[in-house]
Motif scaffolding. Structure first.
Motif, short mmCIF file in Angstrom:
data_model
loop_
_atom_site.label_atom_id
_atom_site.label_comp_id
_atom_site.label_asym_id
_atom_site.label_seq_id
_atom_site.Cartn_x
_atom_site.Cartn_y
_atom_site.Cartn_z
N UNK A 72 3.67 61.98 -42.08
CA UNK A 72 3.31 61.68 -40.67
C UNK A 72 2.59 62.54 -39.72
N UNK A 73 1.99 63.96 -40.38
CA UNK A 73 1.12 64.60 -39.86
C UNK A 73 -0.19 63.77 -40.08
N UNK A 74 -0.47 63.34 -40.96
CA UNK A 74 -1.43 62.37 -40.73
C UNK A 74 -1.75 61.36 -39.82
N UNK A 75 -0.91 60.68 -39.46
CA UNK A 75 -0.61 59.66 -38.49
C UNK A 75 -0.69 60.30 -37.61
N UNK A 76 -0.42 61.36 -36.90
CA UNK A 76 0.49 62.00 -35.36
C UNK A 76 -1.15 62.02 -34.95
N UNK A 77 -1.05 61.23 -34.08
CA UNK A 77 -2.28 62.29 -32.66
C UNK A 77 -1.90 63.28 -31.93
N UNK A 78 -3.40 64.17 -31.91
CA UNK A 78 -3.11 65.33 -31.05
C UNK A 78 -3.43 66.26 -32.43
N UNK A 79 -2.92 66.99 -32.07
CA UNK A 79 -3.11 68.68 -32.87
C UNK A 79 -1.35 68.93 -33.72
N UNK A 80 -2.05 69.57 -35.18
CA UNK A 80 -0.71 69.57 -35.65
C UNK A 80 -1.61 70.87 -36.27
N UNK A 81 -0.71 71.76 -37.20
CA UNK A 81 -1.00 73.10 -37.63
C UNK A 81 -0.24 72.99 -39.09
N UNK B 205 -1.71 78.62 -28.15
CA UNK B 205 -1.86 77.77 -28.54
C UNK B 205 -1.10 77.17 -27.81
N UNK B 206 -1.04 76.05 -27.55
CA UNK B 206 -0.43 75.07 -26.89
C UNK B 206 1.01 74.28 -27.21
N UNK B 207 1.50 74.83 -26.64
CA UNK B 207 3.38 74.11 -26.93
C UNK B 207 3.12 73.04 -27.33
N UNK B 208 3.08 72.81 -27.26
CA UNK B 208 2.70 70.77 -28.22
C UNK B 208 2.33 70.50 -29.49
N UNK B 209 1.43 71.48 -29.55
CA UNK B 209 1.54 72.46 -30.97
C UNK B 209 1.88 72.02 -32.07
N UNK B 210 2.21 71.10 -33.06
CA UNK B 210 3.57 71.08 -33.75
C UNK B 210 2.88 72.48 -35.30
N UNK B 211 3.97 73.23 -35.67
CA UNK B 211 3.43 73.97 -36.32
C UNK B 211 4.44 73.71 -37.79
N UNK B 212 3.99 73.43 -38.74
CA UNK B 212 4.71 73.38 -39.91
C UNK B 212 4.17 74.42 -40.60
N UNK C 143 -3.18 80.55 -45.54
CA UNK C 143 -4.46 79.16 -45.49
C UNK C 143 -3.50 78.23 -44.30
N UNK C 144 -4.34 78.03 -43.63
CA UNK C 144 -4.00 77.84 -42.42
C UNK C 144 -4.78 76.08 -42.42
N UNK C 145 -4.50 74.74 -42.19
CA UNK C 145 -4.97 73.70 -41.57
C UNK C 145 -4.78 73.34 -40.65
N UNK C 146 -5.77 73.16 -39.53
CA UNK C 146 -5.73 72.59 -37.79
C UNK C 146 -5.83 71.10 -37.87
N UNK C 147 -4.72 70.42 -38.40
CA UNK C 147 -5.67 68.73 -38.39
C UNK C 147 -5.29 68.14 -36.33
N UNK C 148 -5.91 67.34 -36.55
CA UNK C 148 -6.15 66.64 -35.05
C UNK C 148 -6.22 64.82 -35.57
N UNK C 149 -5.91 64.12 -35.41
CA UNK C 149 -5.96 62.71 -35.29
C UNK C 149 -5.95 62.43 -36.59
#
Length: 110
Positions: free
Chosen positions: A14-23, A48-55, A81-87
């Protein structure tokens, strides 16, 4: 802000397929450095913008997901480790003392 516990490979899809940012925050519950990095990150995460999903990944309990993250996003395993994922792509990776909520916010704002 709140963490979403990352406990299944399906969530990773789901994270890989999501649009926008996930962390994704990979955390070792047995490591004091990881605990300090998590505490520092949470102390400043309001930038961090509140629409960013934090995992949140407990990599001791979910080692298979941690290994899949390294493979899917082509990063070396680190903890913490953190990874910020975009699209679907990793646009920021940081570990240990380089983990910064401010840097995450800057990359999102750019």
């Amino acid at each position: 802000m709140t963490w979403v516990n990352l406990t299944s490979i399906e969530q990773l899809d789901e994270i890989k397929a999501a649009s926008g940012f996930s962390l994704i925050f990979k955390h070792s519950t047995r490591c004091s450095i990881s605990m300090m990095a998590k505490r520092n990150f949470e102390f400043n995460w309001e930038v961090i913008p509140t629409d960013t999903k934090l995992y949140f990944l407990d990599l001791i309990s979910y080692r298979d997901i941690s290994n899949q993250i390294a493979e899917v996003f082509q990063v070396a395993h680190q903890s913490p480790q953190i990874l910020l994922i975009k699209d679907g792509d990793c646009v920021l990776e940081a570990s240990h003392s380089d983990i910064s909520a401010e840097e995450v916010a800057e990359v999102i704002a750019a």
